[in-house]
Enzyme design. Sequence first.
Site, PDB file in Angstrom:
ATOM      1  N   HIS A  94      37.415  43.289  39.658  1.00  0.00           N
ATOM      2  CA  HIS A  94      36.477  43.646  40.727  1.00  0.00           C
ATOM      3  C   HIS A  94      37.147  43.339  42.066  1.00  0.00           C
ATOM      4  O   HIS A  94      37.889  42.351  42.180  1.00  0.00           O
ATOM      5  CB  HIS A  94      35.178  42.847  40.569  1.00  0.00           C
ATOM      6  CG  HIS A  94      34.110  43.332  41.502  1.00  0.00           C
ATOM      7  ND1 HIS A  94      34.068  42.958  42.828  1.00  0.00           N
ATOM      8  CD2 HIS A  94      33.073  44.192  41.310  1.00  0.00           C
ATOM      9  CE1 HIS A  94      33.031  43.567  43.411  1.00  0.00           C
ATOM     10  NE2 HIS A  94      32.420  44.315  42.509  1.00  0.00           N
ATOM     11  N   GLU A 166      35.502  52.015  42.522  1.00  0.00           N
ATOM     12  CA  GLU A 166      34.697  51.336  43.533  1.00  0.00           C
ATOM     13  C   GLU A 166      35.493  51.220  44.826  1.00  0.00           C
ATOM     14  O   GLU A 166      36.218  50.227  45.024  1.00  0.00           O
ATOM     15  CB  GLU A 166      34.342  49.918  43.074  1.00  0.00           C
ATOM     16  CG  GLU A 166      33.406  49.848  41.912  1.00  0.00           C
ATOM     17  CD  GLU A 166      32.522  48.597  41.980  1.00  0.00           C
ATOM     18  OE1 GLU A 166      31.310  48.757  41.882  1.00  0.00           O
ATOM     19  OE2 GLU A 166      33.054  47.491  42.159  1.00  0.00           O
TER      20      GLU A 166
HETATM   21  P1  PGA Z   1      26.910  47.251  45.670  1.00  0.00           P
HETATM   22  O1  PGA Z   1      28.027  46.490  44.803  1.00  0.00           O
HETATM   23  O2  PGA Z   1      26.157  48.157  44.745  1.00  0.00           O
HETATM   24  O3  PGA Z   1      26.066  46.158  46.235  1.00  0.00           O
HETATM   25  O4  PGA Z   1      27.642  48.032  46.728  1.00  0.00           O
HETATM   26  C1  PGA Z   1      28.760  47.175  43.825  1.00  0.00           C
HETATM   27  C2  PGA Z   1      29.773  46.263  43.205  1.00  0.00           C
HETATM   28  O5  PGA Z   1      30.359  45.434  43.918  1.00  0.00           O
HETATM   29  O6  PGA Z   1      30.032  46.340  41.976  1.00  0.00           O
END
Ligand code: PGA
Length: 262
Positions: A94, A166
Amino acid sequence: MRKLLIVGNWKMHLNASQASLLVHRLSERIKIHRDIEVVLAPSMLALQPLSLQIDRRKFRLASQNAYFHDEGAYTGEVSFTMLRELVHYGIIGHSERRHIFDEDLNMVRDKMAAAIRNEITPILCVGETKHERQDGETKQVLHDQLMTALSNLTAHEVGKIVIAYEPIWAIGQVAAKPDQVKDAVAYTRGYIADVFNDSAAKKVRVLYGGDVAPEVIHGLLAVPGVDGFLIGRASLNYQTFADIVEAAHRWQRNHETSKEGE
Ligand code: PGA
């Protein structure tokens, strides 16, 4: 039928009793759908009690992190081996782990191997920073992250993992546009087809994450190759998270029906 994967990443929120209450509320609102798999990633502390509480037909659990050695003198760490009986999935790499805790490409690669060795399905997070996007480096960043993380895996193993695109500029900020997601997802599957094979590229599940909310999911589900979402903030609100699951199910149903009519 495409099965969507919706993962709630609760990050460092909710102690074990708060997490239990949220699961209780979610269970009341979320129905079992054949076409949706709902995964919850609570804090490490809540995994054990939640594994006893959840209805496994409705929810599966994921760890937010784990260490790559199976056991040893690593004060403060929890291994994938210890999580084997508790979780189906493990979030790996992440951006908060990479940026706040300095996890480098090689550590992410070793964690991928550790998860697979312990029969936990990795949810590998990849994505570029705002500057990298502005400088036109998005594909290069994805390339480097994928190349290292997948370097010790076979095509068969890659076909079974989950990759979450992401973009860091989107997390907690503003969701990426469907076209931006389309390019990144196409690049990811293309990379896997080139380096592994077409079957792995087809089978690997690719999620989008970054400020996912009920309003944006239809646009993102229409993007070819998107198999679901990794959701932070919106997953902490039971109503919003349940709305996302139901909206995704409705979208799937309409989509399948319109395909049948073609
Ligand atoms: P968010 O976070 O939906 O609050 O943008 C996503 C993540 O960090 O997995």
